[in-house]
Each structure stands twice: as structure tokens, then as C-alpha cells.
Motif scaffolding. Structure first.
Motif, mmCIF file in Angstrom:
data_model
loop_
_atom_site.group_PDB
_atom_site.id
_atom_site.type_symbol
_atom_site.label_atom_id
_atom_site.label_comp_id
_atom_site.label_asym_id
_atom_site.label_seq_id
_atom_site.Cartn_x
_atom_site.Cartn_y
_atom_site.Cartn_z
ATOM 1 N N PHE A 81 7.036 -6.572 1.248
ATOM 2 C CA PHE A 81 7.881 -7.634 0.169
ATOM 3 C C PHE A 81 5.585 -7.778 0.106
ATOM 4 C CE2 PHE A 81 11.391 -7.664 2.983
ATOM 5 C CZ PHE A 81 12.300 -6.981 1.691
ATOM 6 N N ASP A 82 4.833 -7.993 0.918
ATOM 7 C CA ASP A 82 3.765 -7.904 0.134
ATOM 8 C C ASP A 82 3.357 -7.352 -0.745
ATOM 9 O OD1 ASP A 82 4.075 -10.695 1.818
ATOM 10 O OD2 ASP A 82 2.943 -9.707 3.979
ATOM 11 N N LEU A 83 4.196 -6.246 -0.350
ATOM 12 C CA LEU A 83 2.661 -5.304 -1.562
ATOM 13 C C LEU A 83 4.084 -5.182 -3.408
ATOM 14 C CD1 LEU A 83 1.665 -2.472 -1.925
ATOM 15 C CD2 LEU A 83 3.424 -1.613 -1.010
ATOM 16 N N ILE A 84 5.305 -5.001 -2.655
ATOM 17 C CA ILE A 84 6.118 -5.139 -3.617
ATOM 18 C C ILE A 84 5.239 -6.751 -4.717
ATOM 19 C CG2 ILE A 84 8.056 -4.958 -4.523
ATOM 20 C CD1 ILE A 84 6.749 -2.333 -3.851
ATOM 21 N N GLY A 85 5.232 -7.567 -3.705
ATOM 22 C CA GLY A 85 5.241 -8.731 -5.183
ATOM 23 C C GLY A 85 3.586 -9.273 -5.773
ATOM 24 N N VAL A 99 5.591 3.871 -5.800
ATOM 25 C CA VAL A 99 6.345 2.519 -4.106
ATOM 26 C C VAL A 99 6.098 3.497 -3.174
ATOM 27 C CG1 VAL A 99 7.206 0.997 -2.691
ATOM 28 C CG2 VAL A 99 7.206 0.682 -5.366
ATOM 29 N N SER A 100 4.826 3.853 -1.930
ATOM 30 C CA SER A 100 5.041 4.498 -0.905
ATOM 31 C C SER A 100 4.540 3.163 0.666
ATOM 32 C CB SER A 100 4.392 5.778 -0.746
ATOM 33 O OG SER A 100 4.182 6.097 0.318
ATOM 34 N N ASN A 101 5.800 3.041 1.189
ATOM 35 C CA ASN A 101 5.328 2.223 2.434
ATOM 36 C C ASN A 101 5.137 2.985 3.393
ATOM 37 O OD1 ASN A 101 5.067 -0.808 3.102
ATOM 38 N ND2 ASN A 101 6.744 0.092 4.475
ATOM 39 N N ALA A 102 3.437 2.779 4.128
ATOM 40 C CA ALA A 102 3.588 3.548 5.471
ATOM 41 C C ALA A 102 4.144 4.365 5.664
ATOM 42 C CB ALA A 102 4.538 2.134 6.374
ATOM 43 N N ALA A 103 4.097 5.474 4.939
ATOM 44 C CA ALA A 103 3.955 7.054 4.714
ATOM 45 C C ALA A 103 2.703 7.458 4.350
ATOM 46 C CB ALA A 103 5.198 7.571 3.466
ATOM 47 N N LEU A 104 2.093 7.631 3.859
ATOM 48 C CA LEU A 104 1.212 8.407 3.220
ATOM 49 C C LEU A 104 -0.283 8.105 4.651
ATOM 50 C CD1 LEU A 104 0.215 6.446 -0.834
ATOM 51 C CD2 LEU A 104 1.126 9.252 0.252
ATOM 52 N N GLN A 105 0.097 7.698 5.413
ATOM 53 C CA GLN A 105 -0.780 8.140 6.375
ATOM 54 C C GLN A 105 -0.592 9.748 7.302
ATOM 55 O OE1 GLN A 105 0.897 5.924 6.303
ATOM 56 N NE2 GLN A 105 2.224 6.407 8.324
ATOM 57 N N ILE A 140 1.499 1.863 -9.640
ATOM 58 C CA ILE A 140 1.075 3.168 -8.018
ATOM 59 C C ILE A 140 1.410 1.964 -6.831
ATOM 60 C CG2 ILE A 140 0.233 4.194 -6.329
ATOM 61 C CD1 ILE A 140 -1.000 5.552 -9.412
ATOM 62 N N ALA A 141 1.692 1.602 -6.071
ATOM 63 C CA ALA A 141 1.518 0.684 -5.192
ATOM 64 C C ALA A 141 1.762 1.211 -3.040
ATOM 65 C CB ALA A 141 2.555 -0.312 -5.026
ATOM 66 N N PHE A 142 0.734 1.236 -2.950
ATOM 67 C CA PHE A 142 1.124 2.155 -1.337
ATOM 68 C C PHE A 142 0.799 0.657 0.137
ATOM 69 C CE2 PHE A 142 -2.913 3.452 -2.633
ATOM 70 C CZ PHE A 142 -3.670 3.923 -1.332
ATOM 71 N N GLN A 143 0.861 1.053 0.978
ATOM 72 C CA GLN A 143 0.516 0.518 1.983
ATOM 73 C C GLN A 143 0.426 1.514 2.906
ATOM 74 O OE1 GLN A 143 1.236 -0.668 5.887
ATOM 75 N NE2 GLN A 143 3.089 -1.369 4.555
ATOM 76 N N ARG A 177 -3.035 -3.365 11.958
ATOM 77 C CA ARG A 177 -3.670 -4.009 10.146
ATOM 78 C C ARG A 177 -3.410 -2.829 9.564
ATOM 79 N NH1 ARG A 177 -10.151 -3.087 11.020
ATOM 80 N NH2 ARG A 177 -9.053 -1.338 12.611
ATOM 81 N N ARG A 178 -3.324 -3.788 8.650
ATOM 82 C CA ARG A 178 -2.703 -2.934 7.290
ATOM 83 C C ARG A 178 -3.260 -2.893 5.904
ATOM 84 N NH1 ARG A 178 2.894 -1.146 8.194
ATOM 85 N NH2 ARG A 178 3.449 -1.595 10.466
ATOM 86 N N ILE A 179 -3.551 -1.572 5.188
ATOM 87 C CA ILE A 179 -4.242 -1.551 3.713
ATOM 88 C C ILE A 179 -3.560 -1.442 2.917
ATOM 89 C CG2 ILE A 179 -5.851 -0.556 2.265
ATOM 90 C CD1 ILE A 179 -7.583 0.699 5.289
ATOM 91 N N PHE A 180 -3.204 -2.663 1.300
ATOM 92 C CA PHE A 180 -2.701 -2.178 0.969
ATOM 93 C C PHE A 180 -3.356 -2.435 -0.723
ATOM 94 C CE2 PHE A 180 -0.996 -5.613 3.524
ATOM 95 C CZ PHE A 180 0.164 -4.903 3.620
ATOM 96 N N VAL A 181 -2.909 -1.508 -1.698
ATOM 97 C CA VAL A 181 -3.120 -0.649 -2.662
ATOM 98 C C VAL A 181 -2.135 -0.606 -4.059
ATOM 99 C CG1 VAL A 181 -4.438 1.075 -4.173
ATOM 100 C CG2 VAL A 181 -5.140 0.530 -2.348
ATOM 101 N N VAL A 182 -2.728 -1.662 -5.236
ATOM 102 C CA VAL A 182 -1.449 -1.570 -5.772
ATOM 103 C C VAL A 182 -2.643 -1.393 -6.958
ATOM 104 C CG1 VAL A 182 0.260 -3.426 -7.709
ATOM 105 C CG2 VAL A 182 -0.372 -3.359 -5.494
ATOM 106 N N ALA A 183 -1.892 -0.077 -8.357
ATOM 107 C CA ALA A 183 -3.595 -0.506 -9.495
ATOM 108 C C ALA A 183 -1.909 -0.288 -10.608
ATOM 109 C CB ALA A 183 -3.638 1.221 -9.577
ATOM 110 N N ARG A 184 -2.240 -0.664 -11.668
ATOM 111 C CA ARG A 184 -1.876 -1.193 -13.175
ATOM 112 C C ARG A 184 -2.348 0.672 -13.798
ATOM 113 N NH1 ARG A 184 -1.331 -2.751 -18.433
ATOM 114 N NH2 ARG A 184 1.063 -3.138 -18.642
#
Length: 254
Positions: free
Chosen positions: A19-23, A94-100, A122-125, A245-252
Motif C-alpha cells: 500500500f505504501d508503494l501503490i500510494g 505493479v510487482s510487489n516483493a517478487a523481482l528479487q 511502473i511500481a515495484f518493491q 528493509r525494503r526498496i521502492f521504485v515508482v516510475a512514470r
């Protein structure tokens, strides 16, 4: 094999980063929203609630997770993130805790930026957890003689596949995106006799479980318990703090 029930044991804690990512995604009326690594679909369903007019696409590599998502009414499909390509009407990915789990995921998200239309998101964590005491314990126990052979090719023995947030920000900026990237440490307050072991059993230890017999798996778990208890002592009130710890990226896309 992924176990949706074990994964969902910490659904509230695991959901907060989503939810922090999608926000931070400012899409107003997307035509298609895609969840890559959708898991059991409990969070995917909230995307449909936020954007009810959008076509919802959900993909996960685990048949068990896809089945759980379908049980929730999500039209999920089994597939790999690396092979996925966006349909022309895709406006949010959206990709949440999967790309790692993919060692070349920076190149993958950069490719998406070249394939998506201008104005798409594009939004991923990804968890930045390789050097956490819990994950060091995983590696240390895996190197013990009784586990060394079946666990010799574990991917986390090759180092951290996750990059610093500025690395993702630089790659996506060079690809023409406007980027918001940050890192957060969540201090999860857990309960139970072996809460940290229970947490990583639902995620990081899935590959360990798949390589061990039932007896080996029980021995591995028992070996982990005192190591984790020392690293994450239980408080007098019966709770355990687990910093994560988590890394967040949101790109337009530009």
C-alpha cells in the motif's frame, strides 16, 4: 512450492509495503493494471477496488499461488515475470516483493519502460534483506555438513540480486522515466514462539524446503531456532521485533 496459507500468516505485515508503494502511483483511469508476482491475490484484489474500470491482469510463477488467487475471484495465470510483455493498453505495472528472485530484474524493468506507452506507470518493491541476521543465519546453517550438499546451489549463495535504490532510479531515468525511489525499514512486531522462522518459512525458505527431505527440513528448522532466538530475542511482553528493509521504485514513463 509456495504455501499460500503460510505466506498469509503475516498478511497485515506483508501488505503494508504494497500500500505504501501503490500510494505513490498517480494513475487516474488506467485501461489495464497488471500485478506481476500476484501471490494469493489478496493484494491484487485491492487494485480492482481502486481502479474498478480497468482490466486486471495477474501473473505468478507458482501454481499454488495462482490457485489461491483464483479462489478469491482473480483471473490469475501461471507465468514468468521475465517472459512477460505488456499489452498495448497497459497503463500500470505493479510487482510487489517478487523481482528479487530474478538476478537481471533491473534490465527487465528497464525493458518495460521501452515497451509501455508514455504516461504509463511502473511500481515495484523488493526486500533488501540479504545481510539481515535472519538471512545470514539461513546461509550459515545451509553450510553445515548435513545440509551442504542439497543446498549447494541456493541462489542466495551467489550474493545480493537487489541493487541500491539509486541504481534503479538511474536506469529508469536514463530510459526516459520520472522516478521516485526510496528505502524503508519496517520494524515488524511479531508474536509466537518462533516468529522470525515462521516469517521466512513463508518466503525465503521456500527454496530450502523444496531441496530437503521431510527429516532434513525438520533438522534445518531446529538448527535455525537458537540462532534466530539470539539474533531476535523475545521481549518480556512476548513479542519480537523484526526489522526488515525494503526498496521502492515508482516510475512514470516519459
Amino acid at each position: 512450492m509456495w504455501n499460500p496459507d503460510v505466506y498469509l500468516a503475516f498478511a497485515d505485515h506483508r501488505g503494508r509495503p504494497f500500500f505504501d508503494l501503490i500510494g505513490r502511483v498517480r494513475a487516474e483511469s488506467p485501461r489495464r493494471v497488471v500485478d506481476l508476482g500476484c501471490g494469493p491475490g489478496n493484494l491484487t484484489a485491492t487494485l480492482a477496488q481502486r481502479w474498478p474500470d480497468a482490466a486486471l491482469e495477474a501473473v505468478d510463477s507458482s501454481e499454488e499461488m495462482v490457485a489461491a488467487a483464483r479462489d478469491r475471484g482473480i483471473d490469475a495465470v501461471v507465468g514468468g515475470i521475465a517472459e512477460w510483455t505488456p499489452k498495448p493498453d497497459t497503463d500500470v505495472v505493479v510487482s510487489n516483493a517478487a523481482l528479487q528472485w530474478l538476478p537481471d530484474h533491473r534490465a527487465i524493468v528497464t525493458r518495460w519502460a521501452s515497451e509501455l506507452a508514455a504516461g504509463s506507470w511502473i511500481a515495484f518493491q523488493v526486500p533488501n534483506n540479504v545481510e539481515l541476521p535472519s538471512h545470514r543465519a539461513m546461509r550459515e546453517v545451509a553450510c553445515r555438513p548435513e545440509f551442504a550438499e542439497p543446498l549447494r546451489d541456493m541462489p542466495w549463495r551467489q550474493g545480493n540480486s537487489v541493487e541500491p535504490p539509486e541504481s534503479y532510479a538511474g536506469a529508469l531515468t536514463d530510459a526516459g522515466c520520472a522516478v521516485d525511489a526510496w528505502e524503508t525499514t519496517y520494524v515488524h512486531q511479531l508474536t509466537g514462539d518462533t516468529p522470525v522462522l515462521d516469517w521466512i518459512t513463508g518466503t525465503a525458505l521456500t527454496q530450502v524446503r523444496s531441496r530437503l527431505t521431510d527429516d532434513q527440513w525438520e533438522s534445518y528448522r531446529q538448527a535455525m531456532i537458537p540462532v534466530l532466538a539470539e539474533a531476535y530475542p523475545m521481549r518480556p511482553d512476548g513479542t519480537t521485533f523484526y526489522p526488515f528493509r525494503r526498496i521502492f521504485v515508482v516510475a512514470r514513463v516519459g
